[in-house]
Motif scaffolding. Structure first.
Motif, mmCIF file in Angstrom:
data_model
loop_
_atom_site.group_PDB
_atom_site.id
_atom_site.type_symbol
_atom_site.label_atom_id
_atom_site.label_comp_id
_atom_site.label_asym_id
_atom_site.label_seq_id
_atom_site.Cartn_x
_atom_site.Cartn_y
_atom_site.Cartn_z
ATOM 1 N N LEU A 98 27.074 -37.947 20.111
ATOM 2 C CA LEU A 98 28.415 -37.916 19.527
ATOM 3 C C LEU A 98 29.280 -39.072 19.985
ATOM 4 N N THR A 99 28.975 -39.620 21.156
ATOM 5 C CA THR A 99 29.878 -40.596 21.761
ATOM 6 C C THR A 99 29.089 -41.610 22.579
ATOM 7 N N SER A 100 29.662 -42.795 22.713
ATOM 8 C CA SER A 100 29.049 -43.788 23.594
ATOM 9 C C SER A 100 29.720 -43.767 24.971
ATOM 10 N N ALA A 101 30.748 -42.909 25.143
ATOM 11 C CA ALA A 101 31.431 -42.821 26.448
ATOM 12 C C ALA A 101 30.529 -42.091 27.446
ATOM 13 N N PRO A 102 30.760 -42.314 28.754
ATOM 14 C CA PRO A 102 29.988 -41.588 29.769
ATOM 15 C C PRO A 102 30.169 -40.079 29.621
ATOM 16 N N VAL A 103 29.101 -39.326 29.881
ATOM 17 C CA VAL A 103 29.121 -37.864 29.728
ATOM 18 C C VAL A 103 28.776 -37.219 31.066
ATOM 19 N N LEU A 104 29.513 -36.182 31.417
ATOM 20 C CA LEU A 104 29.221 -35.420 32.623
ATOM 21 C C LEU A 104 29.138 -33.934 32.266
ATOM 22 N N VAL A 105 28.121 -33.244 32.793
ATOM 23 C CA VAL A 105 27.990 -31.802 32.564
ATOM 24 C C VAL A 105 28.107 -31.101 33.911
ATOM 25 N N GLU A 106 28.934 -30.054 33.963
ATOM 26 C CA GLU A 106 29.130 -29.324 35.220
ATOM 27 C C GLU A 106 29.226 -27.825 34.920
ATOM 28 N N ILE A 155 23.356 -22.552 35.462
ATOM 29 C CA ILE A 155 22.980 -23.505 36.500
ATOM 30 C C ILE A 155 22.806 -24.867 35.861
ATOM 31 N N VAL A 156 23.568 -25.846 36.344
ATOM 32 C CA VAL A 156 23.535 -27.192 35.769
ATOM 33 C C VAL A 156 22.736 -28.107 36.686
ATOM 34 N N THR A 157 21.750 -28.776 36.117
ATOM 35 C CA THR A 157 20.967 -29.767 36.856
ATOM 36 C C THR A 157 20.872 -30.995 35.978
ATOM 37 N N GLY A 158 21.279 -32.131 36.529
ATOM 38 C CA GLY A 158 21.378 -33.308 35.684
ATOM 39 C C GLY A 158 22.363 -32.973 34.566
ATOM 40 N N GLY A 159 22.009 -33.239 33.344
ATOM 41 C CA GLY A 159 22.893 -32.908 32.234
ATOM 42 C C GLY A 159 22.495 -31.641 31.500
ATOM 43 N N SER A 160 21.576 -30.851 32.113
ATOM 44 C CA SER A 160 21.048 -29.674 31.419
ATOM 45 C C SER A 160 21.492 -28.382 32.069
ATOM 46 N N LEU A 177 22.532 -30.661 27.376
ATOM 47 C CA LEU A 177 23.839 -30.856 26.746
ATOM 48 C C LEU A 177 24.269 -32.307 26.801
ATOM 49 N N ALA A 178 23.888 -33.011 27.872
ATOM 50 C CA ALA A 178 24.281 -34.421 27.993
ATOM 51 C C ALA A 178 23.674 -35.223 26.845
ATOM 52 N N ALA A 179 22.398 -34.957 26.549
ATOM 53 C CA ALA A 179 21.749 -35.691 25.454
ATOM 54 C C ALA A 179 22.449 -35.390 24.129
ATOM 55 N N ALA A 180 22.827 -34.110 23.932
ATOM 56 C CA ALA A 180 23.518 -33.746 22.693
ATOM 57 C C ALA A 180 24.855 -34.473 22.586
ATOM 58 N N ALA A 181 25.573 -34.560 23.703
ATOM 59 C CA ALA A 181 26.883 -35.215 23.666
ATOM 60 C C ALA A 181 26.732 -36.712 23.447
ATOM 61 N N ARG A 182 25.655 -37.289 23.962
ATOM 62 C CA ARG A 182 25.472 -38.739 23.796
ATOM 63 C C ARG A 182 25.195 -39.111 22.333
#
Lengths: 313, 313
Positions: free
Chosen positions: A101-109, A73-78, A94-99
């Motif tokens: 790694l990258t400065s690009a926008p991150v989406l978690v689904e 279940i994904v809520t926000g980036g978690s 996961l969104a925080a972890a990806a950020r």
């Protein structure tokens, strides 16, 4: 044109793809996979490895967005309740972890919703279709993702398409979820593995040769898959149902049996209009719908209201 | 402000309502009903009578649109397969008939879809909710209408929500549709009438007193209704499920049994998130969702792409 990365976190593999997106098409530039290690730390380490491997392949090409697909279940980036990843009720961001790694926008689904979006783009590039579909993922569990009139349907609580734990036989065997006779006990790779040691192809062959256990397991699998397809079609009237997962996509005999079961429902006017079997498609085994869908979703967003596809097929 | 007429053609009654619509609310100005006569000529005559009765009550107020709800499959302005009205595979052009009565724009929609739109407006005016719901109509048959993220879902072939002929027991009794064990055999007013002579309230009372036939019929009814609600929620994750039809809306004991059945599904994290029973609403018996919904749909249209609600709640 933009380049986007998609990372599909599965129970066995973490797949990463770099996708080049133009106004009308998409093309996979690079693909890499790493083995999944269960638990929050293992998943985060795998996410980093997969990202870095596919990022390295790109050289100095800039990345415009990163999409992550994950079971649970994904809520926000978690994510929570990703049982196959060893992630329980405590959110893993996961969104925080990806950020990091990258400065690009991150989406978690959710992974199946991301794969539905990927399937929609795959069908769209192939034939102009794909605007209205259910992706039925026959994996460890059984779940669907919906694209309705061109928009990914998340649902009011992010649970659209979670049909695996519908009870279809109240006298059936216990399910790990605590109920009995859930659809996914019969119609999933995990359900099959609990009842049969061998592949779906071996099951179909053994049943054909008269093995009575194989016949029972096969019949339950076919009836369960047919019921899943029918539930999706009769509830939502999606134009297409795309089946994914090796259990079905690599087993032609099972595909034939499923189509026969969907056809074999009498000849009423309603059934002719419904024409369920005509709506079935098989996702090609080599099309990475999960990672590609996550990459493409990073372009359009997936929250209600912001899913405006800027790359119509 | 505009005034619109809605006409809901049912198997027993044809209801007509005149509705005043402002930018934020709607109000029923007049309501009339005539008995339905089966067959194309009878239906057209009833449509005219109901229209003229409610039109006469309005005096010289101009009407800005006419909406018609009808059971069966609606394509363009025509209906087919309206078994309860004695209309078969040959299209009956209701739009053309209505255009002989009025110069205002005419819209024809399936009755349950129109009622779903009415229920959406009812909930919307009551609480700011209603943007995302399934209306489950427990009438002669069993069918649902969906409003998803504020848009009426017709589906790829106009069949969204037609869950009544999902088979839930392959060894069950034959259904008039040609299959066996369809959901609507257990969970509809028509299904109940075939198994029990008396009201749903009398059924619940007899079962409570120990009548074993009543207990069986009641249990099948409750399980079937619960399954219908769960299928809608797990397939689409609608925020609310509104139950309509006298069988449920006038039987508090049945409502209590249904809520108990929806609650009694274990205590997993998934079930807690799903919280199916919290989504259930009961359409008030005196709210004419069918005719009001048809009237309001005449304002917004119901073809994909043109359903833009100009009267947000």
């Amino acid at each position: 044109m933009s380049v986007r990365l998609g990372i599909d976190i599965g129970g066995t593999w973490i797949d990463a793809a770099a996708v080049e997106v133009t106004s009308s098409t998409h093309r996979v530039l690079a693909q890499r996979a790493v083995r999944t290690t269960s638990g929050p730390e293992g998943v985060l380490a795998g996410l980093r490895s997969a990202y870095e491997l596919v990022r390295a392949e790109l050289g100095d090409v800039p990345v415009d967005g990163v999409g992550i697909g994950v079971p649970g279940i994904v809520t926000g980036g978690s994510v929570t309740h990703a049982v196959n990843l060893g992630i329980g009720g405590r959110p893993l961001d996961l969104a925080a972890a990806a950020r990091e790694l990258t400065s690009a926008p991150v989406l978690v689904e959710n992974d199946v919703k991301a794969a539905a979006w990927g399937a929609s783009r795959w069908l769209g590039s192939a034939s102009g279709a794909g605007q209205d579909l259910a992706l039925l993922n026959v994996g460890t569990g059984l779940a669907a993702g919906l694209v309705l009139d061109g928009v990914l349907r998340r649902g009011s609580r992010g649970l659209a398409g979670e049909i695996g734990h519908l009870v279809i036989d109240r006298t059936g065997p216990p399910c790990p979820c605590g109920k009995r006779g859930c659809l996914e006990l019969y119609a999933s790779g995990g359900g099959l593995a609990r009842r049969w040691t061998g592949s779906a192809g071996e099951l179909m062959a053994a049943a054909e040769l008269g093995d009575t256990l194989a016949q029972t397991v096969r019949d339950d699998l076919v009836v369960g898959l047919a019921q899943a397809v029918r539930i999706l079609v009769q509830a939502t009237d999606v134009a297409e149902v795309v089946l994914a997962g090796g259990v079905v996509t690599s087993t032609p005999a099972l595909q034939a049996a499923l189509l026969a079961a969907l056809r074999d429902h009498g000849d009423s006017g309603f059934e002719r209009m419904l024409a369920v079997h005509e709506r079935v498609r098989w996702l090609p085994e080599d099309y990475p719908a999960g990672s590609v869908g996550a990459a493409l979703l990073s372009q359009v967003g997936s929250a209600p209201g912001d899913l405006v596809d800027t790359a119509p097929a």
